[in-house]
Design an enzyme around this catalytic site. Structure first.
Site, mmCIF file in Angstrom:
data_model
loop_
_atom_site.group_PDB
_atom_site.id
_atom_site.type_symbol
_atom_site.label_atom_id
_atom_site.label_comp_id
_atom_site.label_asym_id
_atom_site.label_seq_id
_atom_site.Cartn_x
_atom_site.Cartn_y
_atom_site.Cartn_z
ATOM 1 N N HIS A 88 1.095 -1.320 0.063
ATOM 2 C CA HIS A 88 -0.149 -0.089 -0.013
ATOM 3 C C HIS A 88 0.741 1.256 0.122
ATOM 4 C CE1 HIS A 88 -2.876 3.094 1.258
ATOM 5 N NE2 HIS A 88 -3.669 2.188 0.756
ATOM 6 N N GLU A 157 -3.571 1.955 -7.609
ATOM 7 C CA GLU A 157 -3.896 3.177 -6.706
ATOM 8 C C GLU A 157 -3.108 4.320 -6.968
ATOM 9 O OE1 GLU A 157 -6.440 1.596 -3.203
ATOM 10 O OE2 GLU A 157 -4.325 1.552 -2.601
HETATM 11 C C1 PEP Z 1 -6.757 3.186 0.001
HETATM 12 O O1 PEP Z 1 -6.098 3.785 0.877
HETATM 13 O O2 PEP Z 1 -6.517 2.190 -0.412
HETATM 14 C C2 PEP Z 1 -7.750 4.204 -0.514
HETATM 15 C C3 PEP Z 1 -8.194 3.703 -1.795
HETATM 16 O O3 PEP Z 1 -8.192 5.305 -0.049
HETATM 17 P P1 PEP Z 1 -9.311 6.281 -0.470
HETATM 18 O O4 PEP Z 1 -10.500 5.343 -0.810
HETATM 19 O O5 PEP Z 1 -9.757 7.210 0.970
HETATM 20 O O6 PEP Z 1 -8.837 7.283 -1.524
#
Ligand code: PEP
Length: 233
Positions: A88, A157
């Site tokens: 992450h 992400e």
């Molecule tokens: C995450 O931390 O994996 C994430 C997607 O956070 P958010 O949905 O708050 O952007």
């Protein structure tokens, strides 16, 4: 479709219990078929019964031992945890985990047959350099990772989209996921400011097999709405 909730450093054990009761009740009542995973903080690991899979946000790649402040395999086993989040962006960029450490952790939990949700994503300065540079950067986050591991789920992400309310255009998500699809046949999640009102258009894109949700997953009701959207998609 896969829907995953990452609580990060939020919720107590009691709050997690209320949340899991509500989500699991929804899953049972609606005969949900989507793969639902919840990553609570380690202090809230428990036996929550049937429904959402309980995953670990992190663990040290060891059974047990002298690693102050860490938890290992014994602590996960106590709660039957067989799913783990690795790579992450907060662990990479705030806690300083290197790709070498991440790949070591990946190999350890792979050897134990864990389901691994593996996160990748670029920072804004890389995004601004265009897709070729972005994919080159992503490549550095795939070093040492078995992209065809049968229990692997990849979560794309973008760091600049996490917790900011900013989301890449659908065209950009489509394009990055298409490039990732060339690297793996495993499910691809999108994560970064996913909410009830933008999830449908994201999961309708080709090669988006689900979402990883932080902030918006903290409310059981909105997470259930997201599960519903996944079921309909
Ligand atoms: C995450 O931390 O994996 C994430 C997607 O956070 P958010 O949905 O708050 O952007």
């Amino acid at each position: 479709m896969i829907v995953a909730a990452n609580f990060k450093t939020n919720k107590t054990r009691a709050q997690t219990r209320d949340y899991m009761d509500e989500v699991n009740e929804y899953i049972r009542a609606e005969n949900v078929e989507a793969h639902v995973i919840v990553f609570p903080p380690a202090t809230a690991y428990d036996n929550y019964g049937q429904g959402a899979i309980q995953g670990a946000q992190n663990a040290y790649a060891v059974e047990n031992g002298a690693f102050t402040g860490e938890i290992g395999l014994d602590q996960l086993k106590e709660f039957g945890i067989k799913t783990i989040l690795i790579g992450h962006s907060e662990r990479r960029h705030i806690l300083g985990e290197s790709q070498e450490e991440i790949a070591f952790k990946f190999a350890y939990f792979q050897s134990l047959g864990y389901e691994i949700v593996y996160c990748i994503g670029e920072q804004l300065e890389t995004r601004k350099l265009g897709e070729a540079a972005l994919m080159q950067y992503i490549e550095t986050q795939l070093v040492g990772i078995d992209m065809e591991y049968e229990k692997l789920i990849i979560a794309y992400e973008p760091v600049w989209a996490i917790g900011t309310g900013l989301v890449p255009s659908n065209e950009d998500i489509f394009s990055i996921h298409k490039a990732l699809r060339a690297k793996t046949s495993r499910p691809l999640l999108y994560g970064g400011s996913v909410k009830v009102n933008n999830m449908r258009e994201i999961v309708d894109l080709d090669n988006v097999d689900g979402v990883l949700v932080g902030g918006a997953s903290l409310y059981a009701q909105s997470f259930c709405e997201m599960i519903k959207i996944a079921e309909e998609a």
